[in-house]
Design an enzyme around this catalytic site. Structure first.
Site, PDB file in Angstrom:
ATOM      1  N   LYS A   1       0.835  -1.204   0.000  1.00 56.11           N
ATOM      2  CA  LYS A   1       0.000   0.000   0.000  1.00 56.11           C
ATOM      3  C   LYS A   1       0.880   1.269   0.000  1.00 56.11           C
ATOM      4  O   LYS A   1       2.095   1.178   0.150  1.00 56.11           O
ATOM      5  CB  LYS A   1      -0.952  -0.027   1.200  1.00 56.11           C
ATOM      6  CG  LYS A   1      -1.956  -1.214   1.160  1.00 56.11           C
ATOM      7  CD  LYS A   1      -3.032  -0.968   0.176  1.00 56.11           C
ATOM      8  CE  LYS A   1      -4.121  -1.978  -0.075  1.00 56.11           C
ATOM      9  NZ  LYS A   1      -4.315  -3.207   0.565  1.00 56.11           N
TER      10      LYS A   1
HETATM   11  C1  LIG Z   1      -5.382  -4.265   0.902  1.00 56.89           C
HETATM   12  C2  LIG Z   1      -6.846  -4.278   0.958  1.00 56.89           C
HETATM   13  C3  LIG Z   1      -7.561  -4.797   2.045  1.00 56.89           C
HETATM   14  C4  LIG Z   1      -6.972  -5.602   3.140  1.00 56.89           C
HETATM   15  O1  LIG Z   1      -5.887  -5.129   3.758  1.00 56.89           O
HETATM   16  P1  LIG Z   1      -4.830  -6.113   4.435  1.00 56.89           P
HETATM   17  O2  LIG Z   1      -4.039  -5.151   5.260  1.00 56.89           O
HETATM   18  O3  LIG Z   1      -4.029  -6.727   3.324  1.00 56.89           O
HETATM   19  O4  LIG Z   1      -5.565  -7.106   5.251  1.00 56.89           O
HETATM   20  C5  LIG Z   1      -8.945  -4.677   2.063  1.00 56.89           C
HETATM   21  N1  LIG Z   1      -9.601  -4.103   1.052  1.00 56.89           N
HETATM   22  C6  LIG Z   1      -8.958  -3.620  -0.021  1.00 56.89           C
HETATM   23  C7  LIG Z   1      -9.759  -2.992  -1.098  1.00 56.89           C
HETATM   24  C8  LIG Z   1      -7.571  -3.702  -0.120  1.00 56.89           C
HETATM   25  O5  LIG Z   1      -6.961  -3.247  -1.212  1.00 56.89           O
END
Ligand SMILES: *Cc1c(COP(=O)(O)O)cnc(C)c1O
Length: 382
Positions: free
Chosen positions: A217
């Site tokens: 992210k």
């Molecule tokens: C990355 C993501 C998540 C989940 O996050 P994690 O930290 O990987 O559990 C949930 N929803 C969306 C749309 C994402 O891109």
């Protein structure tokens, strides 16, 4: 000569990487990451209590403008806890978009509720307010301040739009519809830290908003998540259930709710704090890259996805539209073979075997996008 040769060269130029592999998104650690991590280790507070967890929550409030923030182990757990706190129960329905990362649907499934998929807008790739309104009008009735399915009588316990790749969706309209129908709004803002719509941070339009700090992210804590809200009671409950639901007591273990061990460790929070300090720089850097991409793709026959009027995107992952699925597959094959990492948008959730039997509206835009959208390298450039 392959027709996507120029695109590959252009991407390589942007990252000043003539030959080596270019990933889709990799983290940068050029700030105080090492300092804060060593400090966390020296403090001996490496686990779920510590100064950096508190600091991280404060920083999230400052960045988003939300009153309260609760740190969690990842974005998926943040979503799960947010749904519970909003009152989602087994047999309820939760409306979300079919075009999302699987975690959105999974978190709904953890609660025992059923995901219901309604279409996205083609430009934002996020939940379509018009399609949501039509689907509600055709299938639900207003009763006791809520929305109930005409046939099953099930309640819509939440609506979870997602800001795809950091591009804000039409969240004010969605908020309006949710208010009209008495549906709690929870924003999956996992991808949109730093993105705003009409000047307001994504994740702060609904009852609760959720962020992810996974390694891919915009800002990472290694693994981590956060719930934001303006509601004190919900914030307290979120903190309570994500920390094993233990009542404060000098020595006794008293737990009054099924609790979860979802608290972000202090080590991860230390990394997150150092990263959050660089958020403005990351976004500026990413927006410059997006602008270069937009100008380049202008005369290539490949479309580039941009923020809508009123939206300010973090451009977490840049995305392009190919003409059709065949061209998309050619583009994916060539770029990946050339060492430039690209990935298609997700398969629609209603096509995965776990969610095949879920109810859906008409999904024409989601299907159109599924055939055409590809993400291209988007890391912060150093
Ligand atoms: C990355 C993501 C998540 C989940 O996050 P994690 O930290 O990987 O559990 C949930 N929803 C969306 C749309 C994402 O891109």
């Amino acid at each position: 000569m392959n027709k996507f040769n120029n695109t590959v060269s252009f991407i390589r130029d942007q990252f000043k990487t003539p030959e080596a592999f270019i990933p889709l998104h990799e983290p940068r650690f050029k700030g105080k990451e090492r300092k804060y991590l060593i400090d966390a280790i020296d403090s001996t507070f490496v686990s779920s209590v510590g100064a950096y967890v508190d600091k991280f929550e404060k920083m999230m409030c400052e960045i988003t403008g939300a009153q309260y923030a609760v740190a969690t182990v990842n974005g998926t757990s943040a979503l799960h806890a947010a749904l519970i706190v909003a009152g989602v129960k087994p047999e309820d329905e939760v409306i979300t978009q079919p075009l999302t990362f699987v975690a959105t649907a999974n978190a709904i499934a953890y609660t025992g509720a059923k995901p219901v998929f309604t279409d996205v807008d083609r430009d934002t790739m996020g939940l379509s307010p018009a399609k949501l309104q039509t689907y509600l009008q055709e299938n639900y009735s207003k009763k006791d301040g809520g929305a109930f399915h005409n046939k099953s009588g099930n309640r819509v316990a939440a609506c979870v739009p997602m800001h795809t790749f950091g591009l804000p969706c039409r969240i004010d309209k969605i908020q309006h519809i949710c208010e009209e129908w008495g549906i709690p709004l929870i924003e999956d803002s996992a991808e949109s830290l730093g993105s705003t719509y009409k000047g307001r941070h994504t994740g702060t339009f609904g009852k609760l908003g959720v962020f992810s700090f996974n390694g891919n992210k915009t800002v990472t804590s290694g693994g981590g998540g956060a719930i934001v809200t303006d509601n004190e009671e919900l914030a307290k409950l979120a903190k309570h259930i994500t920390t094993t639901a233990k009542k404060p007591h000098k020595w006794e273990y008293i737990h009054d709710h099924v609790g979860y061990n979802y608290r972000m460790p202090n080590l991860n929070a230390a990394l997150a704090c150092a990263q959050l300090e660089q958020l403005d720089y990351y976004i500026e850097n990413k927006r410059e890259l997006a602008k270069s991409y937009r100008d380049f793709f202008n005369n290539t026959g490949i479309g580039f996805v941009t923020e809508i009027e009123g939206g300010f995107s973090n451009y977490w992952l840049n995305a392009v539209y190919l003409k059709n699925r065949e061209e998309r597959d050619q583009f994916l094959a060539f770029t990946n073979e050339q060492g430039v990492m690209t990935r298609p948008i997700w398969q629609l959730m209603n096509k995965l075997k776990m969610y095949r039997d879920c109810m859906t509206g008409d999904l024409e835009h989601a299907e159109w996008l599924e055939d055409r959208i590809v993400n291209i390298p988007s890391s912060v450039r150093v």
